[in-house]
Design a protein around this motif. Structure first.
Motif, short mmCIF file in Angstrom:
data_model
loop_
_atom_site.label_atom_id
_atom_site.label_comp_id
_atom_site.label_asym_id
_atom_site.label_seq_id
_atom_site.Cartn_x
_atom_site.Cartn_y
_atom_site.Cartn_z
N ARG A 21 0.83 -1.21 0.00
CA ARG A 21 0.00 0.00 0.00
C ARG A 21 0.86 1.26 0.00
N VAL A 22 1.98 1.19 0.71
CA VAL A 22 2.92 2.32 0.70
C VAL A 22 3.57 2.44 -0.68
N LEU A 23 3.93 1.30 -1.25
CA LEU A 23 4.55 1.30 -2.58
C LEU A 23 3.58 1.86 -3.62
N TYR A 24 2.30 1.55 -3.49
CA TYR A 24 1.30 2.09 -4.40
C TYR A 24 1.28 3.61 -4.35
N PHE A 25 1.29 4.18 -3.14
CA PHE A 25 1.28 5.63 -3.01
C PHE A 25 2.51 6.24 -3.69
N LEU A 26 3.66 5.61 -3.52
CA LEU A 26 4.89 6.14 -4.11
C LEU A 26 4.84 6.05 -5.64
N LEU A 27 4.45 4.89 -6.17
CA LEU A 27 4.47 4.70 -7.62
C LEU A 27 3.40 5.53 -8.33
N TYR A 28 2.20 5.51 -7.78
CA TYR A 28 1.09 6.16 -8.48
C TYR A 28 1.06 7.67 -8.25
N HIS A 29 1.17 8.10 -7.02
CA HIS A 29 0.99 9.51 -6.69
C HIS A 29 2.29 10.31 -6.72
N LEU A 30 3.36 9.73 -6.18
CA LEU A 30 4.60 10.52 -6.04
C LEU A 30 5.47 10.43 -7.30
N PHE A 31 5.89 9.24 -7.67
CA PHE A 31 6.78 9.08 -8.82
C PHE A 31 6.04 9.01 -10.15
N ARG A 32 4.73 8.76 -10.12
CA ARG A 32 3.91 8.66 -11.32
C ARG A 32 4.52 7.69 -12.34
N TYR A 33 4.90 6.52 -11.83
CA TYR A 33 5.58 5.50 -12.63
C TYR A 33 4.72 5.09 -13.83
N ARG A 34 5.18 5.42 -15.02
CA ARG A 34 4.55 5.07 -16.29
C ARG A 34 3.07 5.45 -16.34
N ARG A 35 2.71 6.51 -15.67
CA ARG A 35 1.31 6.94 -15.66
C ARG A 35 0.82 7.27 -17.07
N ILE A 57 -9.85 2.21 -12.87
CA ILE A 57 -9.13 1.01 -13.32
C ILE A 57 -7.63 1.20 -13.14
N ALA A 58 -7.12 2.38 -13.49
CA ALA A 58 -5.69 2.64 -13.37
C ALA A 58 -5.23 2.50 -11.92
N ARG A 59 -5.96 3.11 -11.01
CA ARG A 59 -5.56 3.03 -9.60
C ARG A 59 -5.61 1.60 -9.09
N ALA A 60 -6.67 0.88 -9.45
CA ALA A 60 -6.78 -0.52 -9.01
C ALA A 60 -5.67 -1.37 -9.61
N SER A 61 -5.27 -1.06 -10.85
CA SER A 61 -4.20 -1.83 -11.49
C SER A 61 -2.85 -1.58 -10.81
N TYR A 62 -2.61 -0.36 -10.34
CA TYR A 62 -1.37 -0.07 -9.61
C TYR A 62 -1.36 -0.78 -8.26
N ARG A 63 -2.52 -0.83 -7.61
CA ARG A 63 -2.59 -1.56 -6.33
C ARG A 63 -2.30 -3.04 -6.56
N HIS A 64 -2.89 -3.58 -7.63
CA HIS A 64 -2.63 -4.99 -7.94
C HIS A 64 -1.16 -5.21 -8.30
N LEU A 65 -0.57 -4.29 -9.06
CA LEU A 65 0.83 -4.40 -9.44
C LEU A 65 1.73 -4.47 -8.21
N CYS A 66 1.46 -3.63 -7.23
CA CYS A 66 2.27 -3.61 -6.01
C CYS A 66 2.09 -4.88 -5.19
N ASN A 67 0.84 -5.37 -5.11
CA ASN A 67 0.61 -6.65 -4.44
C ASN A 67 1.32 -7.79 -5.18
N LEU A 68 1.27 -7.73 -6.52
CA LEU A 68 1.91 -8.76 -7.33
C LEU A 68 3.42 -8.77 -7.10
N PHE A 69 4.02 -7.60 -6.97
CA PHE A 69 5.46 -7.50 -6.70
C PHE A 69 5.80 -8.24 -5.41
#
Length: 306
Positions: A21-35, A57-69
């Motif tokens: 969940r922390v990683l999601y915040f960093l990737l999606y909101h802070l670093f905007r990884y491949r947004r 969908i985008a937000r849910a996909s980033y959450r899933h990506l972080c869980n998948l990692f």
């Protein structure tokens, strides 16, 4: 890096998901990884949806990506039975029938959806047969070796995509499933070009040729998320021997199955992938123009019959 990943892998899954969940915040909101890539992919794939729906969908996909990692890291230390308890196969009999109860080889086509890594380990455990994944070499030697070690942990034999034909022929007497993540970008010239999620995409001509030349059954596996850390895999018949004379029908059926699976659960697909970066060849564009013109002509005839 290796020790740090080992530390993350050793975390209990519950704590790992909290870290995700922390990683999601960093990737999606802070670093905007491949947004930008994700937004563009979703606009093409779902033009009928509103901007707000695509953002969800985008937000849910980033959450899933972080869980998948976290889940992929954990697969380096989890027992095979642990992953098997979290991945179920409701219609396993379809695959068993296609392979005559796993007495012969078969090609299982996948997409980057759900958790394809746990799926491979769970399948080996529940089916009692080797599941050998075909892989595309990663640019990073470290991550390439990391994934090879993780996938071969329980006896699987990963095969590089540029040698898969030779490896399959060499091991043709083995009882095994050949798993291919076939939604990866294929070569520009020799690939099978087709619209995929409303954009031209190239697919490797591997599964169809192997199936035709070696009389192997081809099955599609859809990995659906049932909850955090829990999945089910549904099998769908693509083609059984004797195959149709046109090998492209195998890839065509695969693409249709892939699009249906993505439409059903889009948030679990890997939208960060730059899947459509290749420019289609002129021959494909000319064919598309001809088809569009023909379709317009048919529509005009229907609207204005003689």
């Amino acid at each position: 890096m290796k020790w740090f990943l080992g530390l993350l892998a050793s975390l209990p899954l519950g704590l790992g998901y909290a870290l995700a969940r922390v990683l999601y915040f960093l990737l999606y909101h802070l670093f905007r990884y491949r947004r930008n890539t994700v937004d563009e992919n979703l606009r093409w794939a779902f033009p009928e949806k509103s901007d707000a729906e695509r953002r969800l969908i985008a937000r849910a996909s980033y959450r899933h990506l972080c869980n998948l990692f976290i889940e992929i890291l954990s697969s380096t230390r989890l027992r095979q039975s642990d992953m098997s308890e979290r991945v179920t196969f409701p219609n396993l009999e379809l695959l068993a029938n296609a392979t005559e109860n796993f007495q012969k080889q078969a090609i299982v086509l996948l997409i980057h959806q759900g958790n394809w890594e746990w799926m491979l380990h769970a399948a080996m455990d529940q089916m009692g047969v080797s599941v050998d994944p075909v892989y595309k070499t990663l640019h990073s030697p470290f991550w390439n070796q990391f994934m090879l070690d993780a996938r071969s942990r329980f006896g699987a034999t990963p095969m590089p995509i540029d040698r898969v034909g030779r490896e399959v022929i060499r091991g043709r007497k083995r009882k095994r499933l050949i798993a291919m993540l076939a939604d990866q970008a294929g070569p520009k010239a020799a690939g099978y070009w087709r619209n995929f999620l409303n954009r031209p995409a190239s697919f490797y001509r591997g599964a169809d040729k192997l199936a035709q030349s070696m009389n192997l059954p081809v099955v599609f596996a859809q990995c659906r998320r049932k909850g955090i850390g829990h999945y089910e895999v549904l099998f769908q018949e693509i083609s059984l021997p004797p195959h149709d004379a046109d090998p492209e029908l195998i890839l065509e059926r695969y693409v249709l199955a892939a699009e249906a699976a993505i439409a059903e659960q889009p948030e679990t697909y890997l939208w960060t992938n730059r899947r459509w970066k290749k420019t289609p060849p002129e021959s494909f564009l000319a064919k598309q123009t001809h088809n569009d013109t023909e379709a317009e002509s048919i529509a005009e005839t229907r609207e204005n019959p003689l």
